[in-house]
Design a protein around this motif. Structure first.
Motif, PDB file in Angstrom:
ATOM      1  N   ARG A  56       0.864  -1.183   0.000  1.00  0.00           N
ATOM      2  CA  ARG A  56       0.000   0.000   0.000  1.00  0.00           C
ATOM      3  C   ARG A  56       0.901   1.235   0.000  1.00  0.00           C
ATOM      4  O   ARG A  56       1.363   1.660   1.052  1.00  0.00           O
ATOM      5  CB  ARG A  56      -0.904   0.000   1.231  1.00  0.00           C
ATOM      6  N   PRO A  57       1.170   1.795  -1.189  1.00  0.00           N
ATOM      7  CA  PRO A  57       2.095   2.922  -1.270  1.00  0.00           C
ATOM      8  C   PRO A  57       1.550   4.185  -0.605  1.00  0.00           C
ATOM      9  O   PRO A  57       0.340   4.443  -0.627  1.00  0.00           O
ATOM     10  CB  PRO A  57       2.291   3.142  -2.769  1.00  0.00           C
ATOM     11  N   ALA A 107       2.151   8.267  -0.590  1.00  0.00           N
ATOM     12  CA  ALA A 107       2.782   9.405  -1.252  1.00  0.00           C
ATOM     13  C   ALA A 107       3.157  10.469  -0.230  1.00  0.00           C
ATOM     14  O   ALA A 107       2.492  10.632   0.785  1.00  0.00           O
ATOM     15  CB  ALA A 107       1.825  10.004  -2.281  1.00  0.00           C
ATOM     16  N   LYS A 118      -3.941   7.911  -5.610  1.00  0.00           N
ATOM     17  CA  LYS A 118      -4.425   6.698  -4.942  1.00  0.00           C
ATOM     18  C   LYS A 118      -3.447   6.185  -3.887  1.00  0.00           C
ATOM     19  O   LYS A 118      -3.755   5.264  -3.142  1.00  0.00           O
ATOM     20  CB  LYS A 118      -4.672   5.576  -5.959  1.00  0.00           C
ATOM     21  N   CYS A 119      -2.256   6.768  -3.819  1.00  0.00           N
ATOM     22  CA  CYS A 119      -1.201   6.295  -2.918  1.00  0.00           C
ATOM     23  C   CYS A 119      -1.290   6.992  -1.562  1.00  0.00           C
ATOM     24  O   CYS A 119      -0.497   7.880  -1.241  1.00  0.00           O
ATOM     25  CB  CYS A 119       0.169   6.522  -3.554  1.00  0.00           C
ATOM     26  N   LYS A 120      -2.266   6.562  -0.777  1.00  0.00           N
ATOM     27  CA  LYS A 120      -2.477   7.156   0.552  1.00  0.00           C
ATOM     28  C   LYS A 120      -2.286   6.132   1.658  1.00  0.00           C
ATOM     29  O   LYS A 120      -2.686   6.356   2.795  1.00  0.00           O
ATOM     30  CB  LYS A 120      -3.874   7.762   0.619  1.00  0.00           C
ATOM     31  N   ILE A 122      -1.489  -1.972  -4.322  1.00  0.00           N
ATOM     32  CA  ILE A 122      -1.157  -1.760  -5.726  1.00  0.00           C
ATOM     33  C   ILE A 122      -2.147  -2.512  -6.608  1.00  0.00           C
ATOM     34  O   ILE A 122      -2.583  -2.004  -7.638  1.00  0.00           O
ATOM     35  CB  ILE A 122       0.304  -2.141  -6.008  1.00  0.00           C
ATOM     36  N   ILE A 175      -5.234  -0.434  -6.923  1.00  0.00           N
ATOM     37  CA  ILE A 175      -4.981   0.715  -7.806  1.00  0.00           C
ATOM     38  C   ILE A 175      -5.035   0.269  -9.262  1.00  0.00           C
ATOM     39  O   ILE A 175      -5.614   0.945 -10.114  1.00  0.00           O
ATOM     40  CB  ILE A 175      -3.631   1.389  -7.473  1.00  0.00           C
ATOM     41  N   VAL A 219       4.818   3.518  -9.798  1.00  0.00           N
ATOM     42  CA  VAL A 219       4.999   3.604  -8.347  1.00  0.00           C
ATOM     43  C   VAL A 219       6.478   3.504  -7.992  1.00  0.00           C
ATOM     44  O   VAL A 219       6.988   4.273  -7.172  1.00  0.00           O
ATOM     45  CB  VAL A 219       4.166   2.527  -7.616  1.00  0.00           C
ATOM     46  N   GLU A 277       8.751   6.386  -6.324  1.00  0.00           N
ATOM     47  CA  GLU A 277       9.509   6.091  -5.104  1.00  0.00           C
ATOM     48  C   GLU A 277      10.955   6.579  -5.262  1.00  0.00           C
ATOM     49  O   GLU A 277      11.492   7.235  -4.367  1.00  0.00           O
ATOM     50  CB  GLU A 277       9.470   4.592  -4.830  1.00  0.00           C
ATOM     51  N   ILE A 321       6.978   8.964  -3.378  1.00  0.00           N
ATOM     52  CA  ILE A 321       6.403   7.910  -2.536  1.00  0.00           C
ATOM     53  C   ILE A 321       7.364   7.736  -1.362  1.00  0.00           C
ATOM     54  O   ILE A 321       8.560   7.543  -1.559  1.00  0.00           O
ATOM     55  CB  ILE A 321       6.280   6.568  -3.298  1.00  0.00           C
ATOM     56  N   TYR A 361       5.519   2.320   2.366  1.00  0.00           N
ATOM     57  CA  TYR A 361       4.399   1.411   2.141  1.00  0.00           C
ATOM     58  C   TYR A 361       3.779   1.038   3.472  1.00  0.00           C
ATOM     59  O   TYR A 361       4.466   0.912   4.482  1.00  0.00           O
ATOM     60  CB  TYR A 361       4.876   0.134   1.441  1.00  0.00           C
TER      61      TYR A 361
END
Length: 100
Positions: free
Chosen positions: A13-14, A16, A51-53, A58, A61, A85, A89, A94, A97
């Motif tokens: 689960r990335p 940001a 979507k990276c909250k 992934i 997403i 992603v 990163e 990012i 995770y």
């Protein structure tokens, strides 16, 4: 070999970093408050970054991208999202995770 690598990342689960995003013609300009670097990314990149909250995996997403962009092949979306992603990163957009 790549399939196994991709499959290892699907449950991550990335998260940001805080970024400011502004649309400029065809591209979006991002400014990371912690990295202090201005970058341009595409609409797809903004979609993925938004979507990276730390809440969506992934895999989730990828599924959401395939639903939103109807002409995208799921296997292509898988490669594109993971690549994007990982690039974000490396660029410092990012920060980590969530693995729970």
């Amino acid at each position: 070999m790549f399939k196994e690598f991709y499959d290892l990342l699907l449950d991550r689960r990335p998260i940001a970093k805080e970024v400011k995003i502004r649309k400029d013609d065809k591209f979006f300009i991002t400014l990371s408050t912690s990295v202090r670097r201005m970058l341009t990314i595409s609409e797809t990149g903004v979609f993925i970054l938004s979507k990276c909250k730390g809440e969506k995996t992934i895999k989730e997403i990828i599924d959401e991208m395939a639903k939103t962009f109807k002409n995208v092949d799921v296997n292509e979306a898988k490669k594109d999202v993971i690549y994007c992603v990982r690039e974000m990163e490396m660029l410092g957009l990012i920060e980590g995770y969530n693995f729970d």
